[in-house]
Write an enzyme that holds these catalytic residues in place. Structure first.
Site, PDB file in Angstrom:
ATOM      1  N   THR A  74      13.149  47.695  78.755  1.00 16.83           N
ATOM      2  CA  THR A  74      12.470  46.418  78.549  1.00 16.83           C
ATOM      3  C   THR A  74      11.665  46.449  77.251  1.00 16.83           C
ATOM      4  O   THR A  74      11.110  47.494  76.873  1.00 16.83           O
ATOM      5  CB  THR A  74      11.512  46.065  79.704  1.00 16.83           C
ATOM      6  OG1 THR A  74      10.365  46.933  79.667  1.00 16.83           O
ATOM      7  CG2 THR A  74      12.203  46.203  81.051  1.00 16.83           C
ATOM      8  N   GLU A  75      11.618  45.310  76.611  1.00 13.33           N
ATOM      9  CA  GLU A  75      10.903  45.182  75.346  1.00 13.33           C
ATOM     10  C   GLU A  75       9.420  45.522  75.489  1.00 13.33           C
ATOM     11  O   GLU A  75       8.789  46.019  74.548  1.00 13.33           O
ATOM     12  CB  GLU A  75      11.079  43.744  74.843  1.00 13.33           C
ATOM     13  CG  GLU A  75      10.430  43.428  73.527  1.00 13.33           C
ATOM     14  CD  GLU A  75      10.618  41.968  73.174  1.00 13.33           C
ATOM     15  OE1 GLU A  75       9.680  41.377  72.618  1.00 13.33           O
ATOM     16  OE2 GLU A  75      11.704  41.409  73.463  1.00 13.33           O
ATOM     17  N   ASN A  76       8.850  45.234  76.666  1.00 12.06           N
ATOM     18  CA  ASN A  76       7.416  45.475  76.854  1.00 12.06           C
ATOM     19  C   ASN A  76       7.099  46.904  77.282  1.00 12.06           C
ATOM     20  O   ASN A  76       5.949  47.220  77.572  1.00 12.06           O
ATOM     21  CB  ASN A  76       6.827  44.475  77.857  1.00 12.06           C
ATOM     22  CG  ASN A  76       7.541  44.468  79.187  1.00 12.06           C
ATOM     23  OD1 ASN A  76       8.749  44.661  79.248  1.00 12.06           O
ATOM     24  ND2 ASN A  76       6.814  44.239  80.261  1.00 12.06           N
TER      25      ASN A  76
ATOM     26  N   SER B 164       8.750  51.163  72.309  1.00 11.26           N
ATOM     27  CA  SER B 164       9.870  50.362  72.778  1.00 11.26           C
ATOM     28  C   SER B 164      10.657  49.788  71.606  1.00 11.26           C
ATOM     29  O   SER B 164      11.895  49.819  71.589  1.00 11.26           O
ATOM     30  CB  SER B 164       9.372  49.227  73.684  1.00 11.26           C
ATOM     31  OG  SER B 164      10.441  48.438  74.148  1.00 11.26           O
TER      32      SER B 164
END
Length: 220
Positions: A58-60, A100
């Site tokens: 996930t990007e976060n 990330s």
């Protein structure tokens, strides 16, 4: 994973969002590292086989994200980049947002699945701004994913709300990435795109001639 030489198949009805997500999940190779973009692409997580060994990023800042959380599974501190509550799989890890993005930009993702406003026959992607007066431009990490992932799959409806096709000869909206998309999954058909143009992999609720009438692109 299906190969580009597979025979085109035809079904009698357009695909639902869930059916499109399931088709994408079936085409992701076992053991891949995958990012799912905000919106419809997050549905892919719900269709990955338990034994696929696919690791969702996930990007976060999370690795080994599981399907969407429901009921007592919901933890308000555990969400994907779209703020949707998610589950975690054994071995899940968390890290800084910068780390990330380093994974995204460093070519460590095998596949990313993104939504789109337009995709060109050559694989250009436009998914962050339509130019509409009331639209809020929001590119997020899409540019990093589009150029960093080894393969970019797009999940979208083939037609916009006004009936215009979203698979086009050339994008008229601001680009997210150039020549980055490899495959487009829609309700009516799946396409391979790129330097060799557009190839039809399968159709749903329409035949090849019907697609040709809808699209101003050459179909192979």
């Amino acid at each position: 994973m299906s190969s580009a030489g597979d025979v085109v198949t035809h079904t009698d009805a357009p695909r639902s969002k869930g059916a499109i997500a399931a088709a994408i999940a079936a085409d992701i190779a076992h053991g891949s590292f995958v990012n799912l973009g905000i919106g419809q692409p997050t549905l892919v997580a719900d269709h990955l086989p338990a034994d696929s060994q696919i690791v969702l990023h996930t990007e976060n800042g999370m690795l080994n994200m599981g399907p969407a959380a429901v009921g007592d599974e919901i933890d308000p501190d555990l969400t994907n980049a779209g703020k949707i509550p998610v589950t975690e799989l054994p071995g899940a890890s968390y890290f800084h947002h910068a780390d990330s993005f380093a994974m995204m930009r460093g070519g460590h993702l095998d596949v990313c699945v993104l939504g789109a406003f337009q995709v060109s026959a050559g694989g250009d992607l436009a998914n962050w701004h339509t130019g509409a007066p009331d639209a809020i431009p929001a590119v997020g990490g899409a540019m990093d994913l589009a150029i960093g992932a080894k393969q970019v799959f797009v999940m979208m409806t083939l037609l916009a709300k006004d009936g215009t096709p979203k698979l086009v000869r050339e994008c008229t909206y601001p680009l997210t990435g150039v020549g980055c998309v490899t495959r487009v999954y829609t309700d009516l058909a799946t396409f391979d795109v790129g330097a060799d143009g557009v190839s039809v992999r399968d159709t749903h609720g329409i035949d090849r001639d019907g697609l040709a009438e809808l699209l101003d692109v050459t179909l192979h």
